[in-house]
Write an enzyme that holds these catalytic residues in place. Structure first.
Site, PDB file in Angstrom:
ATOM      1  N   ASN A   1      -6.365  -6.590   4.593  1.00 23.08           N
ATOM      2  CA  ASN A   1      -4.980  -6.970   4.261  1.00 23.08           C
ATOM      3  C   ASN A   1      -5.035  -8.176   3.325  1.00 23.08           C
ATOM      4  O   ASN A   1      -6.111  -8.680   2.987  1.00 23.08           O
ATOM      5  CB  ASN A   1      -4.180  -7.268   5.536  1.00 23.08           C
ATOM      6  CG  ASN A   1      -2.700  -7.367   5.266  1.00 23.08           C
ATOM      7  OD1 ASN A   1      -2.137  -6.515   4.577  1.00 23.08           O
ATOM      8  ND2 ASN A   1      -2.045  -8.389   5.779  1.00 23.08           N
TER       9      ASN A   1
ATOM     10  N   GLN B   1       4.133 -13.366  -1.835  1.00 23.76           N
ATOM     11  CA  GLN B   1       4.913 -12.215  -1.348  1.00 23.76           C
ATOM     12  C   GLN B   1       5.720 -12.579  -0.100  1.00 23.76           C
ATOM     13  O   GLN B   1       6.770 -11.996   0.136  1.00 23.76           O
ATOM     14  CB  GLN B   1       3.986 -11.041  -1.015  1.00 23.76           C
ATOM     15  CG  GLN B   1       3.354 -10.373  -2.228  1.00 23.76           C
ATOM     16  CD  GLN B   1       1.965 -10.921  -2.509  1.00 23.76           C
ATOM     17  OE1 GLN B   1       1.698 -12.089  -2.258  1.00 23.76           O
ATOM     18  NE2 GLN B   1       1.098 -10.099  -3.047  1.00 23.76           N
TER      19      GLN B   1
ATOM     20  N   ASP C   1      -3.728  -2.716   3.909  1.00 26.67           N
ATOM     21  CA  ASP C   1      -3.941  -1.893   2.711  1.00 26.67           C
ATOM     22  C   ASP C   1      -5.002  -0.833   2.929  1.00 26.67           C
ATOM     23  O   ASP C   1      -5.102   0.126   2.167  1.00 26.67           O
ATOM     24  CB  ASP C   1      -4.319  -2.778   1.528  1.00 26.67           C
ATOM     25  CG  ASP C   1      -3.177  -3.740   1.224  1.00 26.67           C
ATOM     26  OD1 ASP C   1      -3.072  -4.770   1.914  1.00 26.67           O
ATOM     27  OD2 ASP C   1      -2.376  -3.427   0.335  1.00 26.67           O
TER      28      ASP C   1
ATOM     29  N   ALA D   1       0.798  -1.236   0.000  1.00 29.30           N
ATOM     30  CA  ALA D   1       0.000   0.000   0.000  1.00 29.30           C
ATOM     31  C   ALA D   1       0.834   1.291   0.000  1.00 29.30           C
ATOM     32  O   ALA D   1       0.620   2.171  -0.848  1.00 29.30           O
ATOM     33  CB  ALA D   1      -0.968  -0.031   1.177  1.00 29.30           C
TER      34      ALA D   1
HETATM   35  O1  MRU Z   1      -1.103  -7.203  -3.280  1.00 29.83           O
HETATM   36  P1  MRU Z   1       0.009  -6.537  -2.529  1.00 29.83           P
HETATM   37  O2  MRU Z   1       1.282  -7.302  -2.539  1.00 29.83           O
HETATM   38  O3  MRU Z   1       0.182  -5.095  -2.948  1.00 29.83           O
HETATM   39  O4  MRU Z   1      -0.544  -6.511  -1.050  1.00 29.83           O
HETATM   40  C1  MRU Z   1       0.202  -6.025   0.031  1.00 29.83           C
HETATM   41  C2  MRU Z   1      -0.316  -6.532   1.306  1.00 29.83           C
HETATM   42  O5  MRU Z   1      -1.448  -6.898   1.444  1.00 29.83           O
HETATM   43  C3  MRU Z   1       0.635  -6.616   2.408  1.00 29.83           C
HETATM   44  O6  MRU Z   1       0.276  -7.636   3.275  1.00 29.83           O
HETATM   45  C4  MRU Z   1       0.811  -5.424   3.226  1.00 29.83           C
HETATM   46  O7  MRU Z   1       0.599  -5.683   4.527  1.00 29.83           O
HETATM   47  C5  MRU Z   1       0.045  -4.222   2.992  1.00 29.83           C
HETATM   48  S1  MRU Z   1       1.156  -3.052   2.413  1.00 29.83           S
HETATM   49  C6  MRU Z   1       2.217  -2.662   3.710  1.00 29.83           C
END
Ligand code: MRU
Length: 362
Positions: free
Chosen positions: A256, A205, A246, A54
């Site tokens: 999230n 990820q 997010d 995010a």
């Molecule tokens: O789809 P992404 O890789 O952009 O999602 C990111 C997330 O959901 C992460 O878990 C994260 O905690 C949020 S961004 C710090």
């Protein structure tokens, strides 16, 4: 943070007016940087997840507006580029935050000043993100230290076992990370800790990015399949969970990466504290009910039906893991209700996940 000993941020501007990023789709097997020349490059970098997370999405969008002002600085161009960037991904509210901040800053300026001003404002947003995350790190590290001391007092091993989901490390931000910032700060301060890293299907990820960046920093960690968390918690092997987010509602519901909710349920059932690391721009003050109101990104089936990995011959290849013809659903995020959240670790301190406690963050 350092890559092979060399300090990097995830995004930076170049002397000749472009933007460079780390292409996260190539990690962990290759470290590749990419050049963004125009707003469409920035939009593609967000949509195709060359950058993700995010806060980094928000900063990339801000630089996207700056890149567009370099080429066309009219009101119409500003509106059009903001519209394109806003549509790149739906769930992370930082995207809207970054674009709206740029729009509000640039709209009152004369066209002739917009290109230069946009560049400086995007750089300010990036620098602020680094400061914010360092502060999240300081507050969160105190929680980890307190857990370490409490374990020691009880005569248990002082090593703090922390579970995290997806990647909310420095790769998801400009630097330091959100959920991982406390872990880096505590580790650097000498608190003994170990991180359980959820692999985080379908994009992995955790396995690809979190494991890589923890390894680069020398933080002890173990990758687990997404379904292992409940078992580990039942056996006392998780002292606390820290994840990123997010989007957080004004009432403390936390959106999230898909699977976070199940970890929070397991943590609740086992008395494991469940913390969220977040910068305050991730709070969407316009929403009250996360489950009903947060738009959940649905991505391509192929991210579920196929998986990429390093082959014995050193090549990265994609293979199919499902029967030909089976359909797949690919929901990117879920919402953890506030009642399952122990605390929000923000740059302004740790607060409870409820509307009243969160007032101080407005
Ligand atoms: O789809 P992404 O890789 O952009 O999602 C990111 C997330 O959901 C992460 O878990 C994260 O905690 C949020 S961004 C710090």
């Amino acid at each position: 943070m350092k890559v092979n000993g060399k300090p990097y941020r995830t995004i930076w501007s170049t002397a000749d007016g472009a933007v460079e990023i780390i292409d996260q789709t190539k990690l962990p097997h290759e470290f590749v940087t990419m050049r963004l020349e125009n707003m469409r490059d920035a939009e593609r970098a967000i949509r195709d997840m060359w950058v993700r997370g995010a806060p980094l999405i928000g900063v990339t969008a801000a630089y996207g507006v700056a890149l567009s002002m370099k080429h066309h600085a009219s009101d119409a161009a500003l509106e059009a580029s903001c519209g394109v960037l806003l549509a790149a991904r739906p769930t992370a509210v930082n995207l809207r935050w970054g674009v709206e901040r740029m729009r509000a800053f640039l709209a009152p300026l004369p066209e002739s000043e917009r290109a230069g001003a946009a560049w400086l404002e995007a750089a300010r947003i990036a620098d602020e993100d680094v400061e914010i995350n360092a502060s999240i790190g300081r507050y969160g590290a105190e929680l980890i230290r307190a857990m370490h001391e409490s374990k020691q007092r009880e005569g248990r091993s002082g090593v703090v076992n922390i579970l995290t989901h997806c990647n909310a490390g420095w790769l998801a931000t400009v630097d330091w990370g959100t959920a991982l910032a406390p872990i880096y700060a505590a580790f650097d301060a000498g608190v003994p800790l170990h991180v359980w890293v959820d692999e985080t299907r379908p994009r992995n990820q955790g396995a690809s990015l979190t494991a890589w960046e923890l390894g680069q920093h020398g933080v002890p960690h173990t990758v687990i399949v997404d379904n292992a968390g409940g078992h580990l918690m039942q056996h006392g092997l998780v002292d606390m969970a820290i994840v990123g987010t997010d989007r957080v509602t004004a009432t403390g519901d936390v959106c999230n990466k898909i699977g976070t909710y199940l970890k929070a349920l397991a943590a609740h059932d086992n008395g494991v504290p469940f913390y969220i690391g977040l910068p305050t721009p991730t709070i969407d003050w316009t929403l009250n009910d996360g489950v009903k109101e947060i738009p959940i990104e649905e991505r391509a089936q192929e991210e579920v039906t196929h998986i990429a990995g390093l082959c014995d011959d050193g090549q990265v290849r994609t293979v199919q893991v499902t029967p030909t013809g089976s359909r797949a659903a690919n929901y990117g995020f879920d919402v953890t209700p506030a009642r399952l959240v122990t605390g929000l670790i923000t740059e302004r301190g740790v607060v409870a996940a409820n509307a009243q406690a969160m007032e101080c963050l407005k």
